[in-house]
Design a protein around this motif. Structure first.
Motif, PDB file in Angstrom:
ATOM      1  N   GLN A 270       0.829  -1.210   0.000  1.00 33.97           N
ATOM      2  CA  GLN A 270       0.000   0.000   0.000  1.00 33.97           C
ATOM      3  C   GLN A 270       0.862   1.259   0.000  1.00 33.97           C
ATOM      4  N   CYS A 271       1.937   1.232   0.746  1.00 35.53           N
ATOM      5  CA  CYS A 271       2.832   2.384   0.819  1.00 35.53           C
ATOM      6  C   CYS A 271       3.508   2.646  -0.519  1.00 35.53           C
ATOM      7  N   ILE A 272       3.870   1.566  -1.228  1.00 35.04           N
ATOM      8  CA  ILE A 272       4.527   1.697  -2.533  1.00 35.04           C
ATOM      9  C   ILE A 272       3.534   2.147  -3.602  1.00 35.04           C
ATOM     10  N   GLN A 273       2.349   1.529  -3.614  1.00 34.06           N
ATOM     11  CA  GLN A 273       1.367   1.834  -4.656  1.00 34.06           C
ATOM     12  C   GLN A 273       0.835   3.265  -4.552  1.00 34.06           C
ATOM     13  N   ASP A 274       0.576   3.712  -3.348  1.00 43.01           N
ATOM     14  CA  ASP A 274       0.022   5.053  -3.153  1.00 43.01           C
ATOM     15  C   ASP A 274       0.453   5.586  -1.791  1.00 43.01           C
ATOM     16  N   PRO A 275       1.675   6.141  -1.690  1.00 39.11           N
ATOM     17  CA  PRO A 275       2.189   6.587  -0.388  1.00 39.11           C
ATOM     18  C   PRO A 275       1.337   7.658   0.273  1.00 39.11           C
ATOM     19  N   TYR A 276       0.685   8.512  -0.511  1.00 40.05           N
ATOM     20  CA  TYR A 276      -0.112   9.592   0.079  1.00 40.05           C
ATOM     21  C   TYR A 276      -1.384   9.056   0.731  1.00 40.05           C
ATOM     22  N   THR A 277      -2.030   8.087   0.087  1.00 41.37           N
ATOM     23  CA  THR A 277      -3.199   7.469   0.699  1.00 41.37           C
ATOM     24  C   THR A 277      -2.795   6.658   1.923  1.00 41.37           C
ATOM     25  N   TYR A 278      -1.654   5.992   1.839  1.00 41.45           N
ATOM     26  CA  TYR A 278      -1.136   5.239   2.986  1.00 41.45           C
ATOM     27  C   TYR A 278      -0.932   6.169   4.185  1.00 41.45           C
ATOM     28  N   LEU A 279      -0.330   7.333   3.941  1.00 42.85           N
ATOM     29  CA  LEU A 279      -0.093   8.293   5.020  1.00 42.85           C
ATOM     30  C   LEU A 279      -1.403   8.898   5.521  1.00 42.85           C
ATOM     31  N   ALA A 280      -2.341   9.107   4.601  1.00 47.00           N
ATOM     32  CA  ALA A 280      -3.655   9.616   5.001  1.00 47.00           C
ATOM     33  C   ALA A 280      -4.348   8.632   5.938  1.00 47.00           C
ATOM     34  N   LYS A 281      -4.250   7.342   5.633  1.00 53.26           N
ATOM     35  CA  LYS A 281      -4.842   6.315   6.494  1.00 53.26           C
ATOM     36  C   LYS A 281      -4.158   6.295   7.862  1.00 53.26           C
ATOM     37  N   ARG A 282      -2.862   6.539   7.874  1.00 50.39           N
ATOM     38  CA  ARG A 282      -2.129   6.604   9.141  1.00 50.39           C
ATOM     39  C   ARG A 282      -2.620   7.785   9.978  1.00 50.39           C
ATOM     40  N   LEU A 283      -2.967   8.885   9.311  1.00 54.15           N
ATOM     41  CA  LEU A 283      -3.429  10.082  10.016  1.00 54.15           C
ATOM     42  C   LEU A 283      -4.850   9.945  10.550  1.00 54.15           C
ATOM     43  N   ALA A 284      -5.665   9.158   9.877  1.00 54.15           N
ATOM     44  CA  ALA A 284      -7.112   9.123  10.149  1.00 54.15           C
ATOM     45  C   ALA A 284      -7.498   8.919  11.615  1.00 54.15           C
ATOM     46  N   PRO A 285      -6.849   8.029  12.373  1.00 55.90           N
ATOM     47  CA  PRO A 285      -7.251   7.874  13.793  1.00 55.90           C
ATOM     48  C   PRO A 285      -6.877   9.077  14.658  1.00 55.90           C
ATOM     49  N   MET A 286      -6.085  10.012  14.108  1.00 55.31           N
ATOM     50  CA  MET A 286      -5.691  11.237  14.816  1.00 55.31           C
ATOM     51  C   MET A 286      -4.910  10.950  16.106  1.00 55.31           C
ATOM     52  N   LYS A 287      -4.040   9.951  16.063  1.00 51.48           N
ATOM     53  CA  LYS A 287      -3.142   9.689  17.184  1.00 51.48           C
ATOM     54  C   LYS A 287      -2.068  10.773  17.191  1.00 51.48           C
ATOM     55  N   THR A 288      -1.891  11.434  18.319  1.00 55.40           N
ATOM     56  CA  THR A 288      -1.035  12.626  18.386  1.00 55.40           C
ATOM     57  C   THR A 288       0.363  12.390  17.840  1.00 55.40           C
ATOM     58  N   SER A 289       1.038  11.327  18.271  1.00 60.88           N
ATOM     59  CA  SER A 289       2.410  11.084  17.841  1.00 60.88           C
ATOM     60  C   SER A 289       2.510  10.849  16.334  1.00 60.88           C
ATOM     61  N   VAL A 290       1.502  10.184  15.764  1.00 66.09           N
ATOM     62  CA  VAL A 290       1.492   9.911  14.326  1.00 66.09           C
ATOM     63  C   VAL A 290       1.214  11.196  13.546  1.00 66.09           C
ATOM     64  N   VAL A 291       0.236  11.966  13.998  1.00 67.36           N
ATOM     65  CA  VAL A 291      -0.109  13.231  13.331  1.00 67.36           C
ATOM     66  C   VAL A 291       1.104  14.170  13.307  1.00 67.36           C
ATOM     67  N   GLN A 292       1.731  14.356  14.469  1.00 69.89           N
ATOM     68  CA  GLN A 292       2.892  15.245  14.529  1.00 69.89           C
ATOM     69  C   GLN A 292       4.041  14.694  13.699  1.00 69.89           C
ATOM     70  N   GLY A 293       4.245  13.386  13.766  1.00 72.18           N
ATOM     71  CA  GLY A 293       5.335  12.778  13.019  1.00 72.18           C
ATOM     72  C   GLY A 293       5.221  12.998  11.528  1.00 72.18           C
ATOM     73  N   ILE A 294       4.043  12.708  10.979  1.00 74.21           N
ATOM     74  CA  ILE A 294       3.843  12.850   9.529  1.00 74.21           C
ATOM     75  C   ILE A 294       3.845  14.313   9.109  1.00 74.21           C
ATOM     76  N   MET A 295       3.172  15.166   9.867  1.00 69.88           N
ATOM     77  CA  MET A 295       3.068  16.574   9.476  1.00 69.88           C
ATOM     78  C   MET A 295       4.424  17.279   9.537  1.00 69.88           C
ATOM     79  N   VAL A 296       5.202  17.017  10.568  1.00 67.17           N
ATOM     80  CA  VAL A 296       6.527  17.645  10.659  1.00 67.17           C
ATOM     81  C   VAL A 296       7.456  17.082   9.587  1.00 67.17           C
ATOM     82  N   SER A 297       7.400  15.774   9.358  1.00 69.41           N
ATOM     83  CA  SER A 297       8.283  15.139   8.373  1.00 69.41           C
ATOM     84  C   SER A 297       7.998  15.593   6.944  1.00 69.41           C
TER      85      SER A 297
END
Length: 342
Positions: A270-297
């Motif tokens: 999933q990450c290879i086929q569509d990295p942006y959708t993969y990251l969007a799915k990671r963001l969806a639960p709104m876990k603080t550490s994940v949100v900050q990690g992806i947004m800062v990175s």
């Protein structure tokens, strides 16, 4: 707006990030304002300045702050701030490679390992970028990143993360790779070796062609192909669990190994086929550490694409979602990094 559409504007915009160099940048002036804000506990000013400068400018601010005050800016921020805001401002002050190394270290710290964060970073970063991160990790923590990964992971996941860490793009033939993966899934027992070898040693364009070819050949998505392959072992495991068998039986081992291998390959594909959708799915639960990690990175690289993928995946904008889950100065900082509504 579709993230593929946004991609076409990268050359004219110069970046698909949301945080860009501040045009009227004067580090001495910023330092003076930050000094005054620290004295008055004016958190809004601190947030406004640090979230509206790109990383290179923040490094210049930190250098100028130390020259003027003889103090470390990050240490001063930690004394003035607390909670999630403290962590976010500290994250923003790290150079990119240092921050990714920090995220990897945090994913392996304590009890248990955050496999998804390890995969996120190792899958979405180029071999060259990973070499920089690895060097930074080794220097910052006085430990070898590869050895740390080996200590924190096992079996096929260990092989995959080590291969990803050391990945180098090599020339491959699309049809040959399709045949290799097809042979693997058609066998009575899945052979993980060709998957690990191909997924970690081909560039993203090549891999997308390979995975698309595999889907056309089987008439199913790669995720469905993998799911079908692992169905038998998963059913065995469910039967074992249904009988409340608490002993370490062979069936339980097969069940958990199959689930782990299936999850690993699905996330990687999933990450290879569509990295942006993969990251969007990671963001969806709104876990603080994940949100900050992806947004800062990703805020200086491609957060616009992630925003578009998030809107498409969830039906609401990332900007709106942040407002529903966070509050106060921490929310203001996240919204400034996100930049705007979609």
């Amino acid at each position: 707006m579709d993230h593929q559409y946004l991609k076409s504007y990268e050359m004219s915009w110069g970046t698909l990030g949301t945080v860009r160099p501040f045009s009227n940048f004067h580090p001495e002036r910023d330092v003076m304002e930050i000094q005054m804000a620290l004295e008055k506990n004016d958190l809004l000013t601190i947030v406004r300045i640090l979230t509206n400068r790109n990383n290179a400018q923040r490094q210049e601010i930190a250098k100028t702050f130390e020259e003027i005050t003889q103090k470390d800016l990050v240490t001063a921020l930690k004394k003035a701030l607390s909670g999630d805001l403290e962590y976010l401002m500290s994250d923003l002050m790290m150079p990119p490679a240092q921050y990714e190394a920090h995220r990897l270290q945090r994913a392996m710290a304590g009890i248990g390992t955050d496999e998804e964060t390890l995969l996120e970073i190792l899958c979405t970063r180029s071999g060259e970028r990973l070499r920089e991160i690895r060097e930074m990790y080794n220097n910052s923590y006085r430990k070898d990143l590869e050895k740390e990964l080996k200590a924190e992971t096992s079996r096929e996941f260990l092989k995959l993360v080590v291969a990803l860490l050391n990945k180098e793009n090599v020339t491959g033939y699309v049809q040959r790779d399709i045949e290799s993966l097809s042979t693997s899934v058609n066998a009575s027992k899945v052979n993980a070796k060709p998957w690990i070898n191909i997924l970690t040693s081909r560039d993203s364009r090549h891999l997308k062609k390979v995975l698309m070819g595999l889907e056309l050949e089987h008439g199913q998505t790669v995720v469905q192909i993998l799911e079908k392959k692992f169905t038998g072992d998963i059913e065995i495991g469910l039967k074992v669990l249904g009988k409340y068998n608490l002993c370490c039986s062979r069936d339980q081992y097969v069940f958990h190994s199959s689930l782990l291998l299936y999850g690993i390959f699905v996330m990687t594909v999933q990450c290879i086929q569509d990295p942006y959708t993969y990251l969007a799915k990671r963001l969806a639960p709104m876990k603080t550490s994940v949100v900050q990690g992806i947004m800062v990175s990703h805020c200086e690289e491609d957060l616009l694409c992630i925003r578009a993928a998030y809107l498409k995946y969830t039906g609401i904008s990332l900007y709106t979602a942040l407002q529903r889950h966070f509050s106060g100065h921490h929310l203001q900082a996240l919204l400034t990094i996100c930049r705007s509504e979609d």
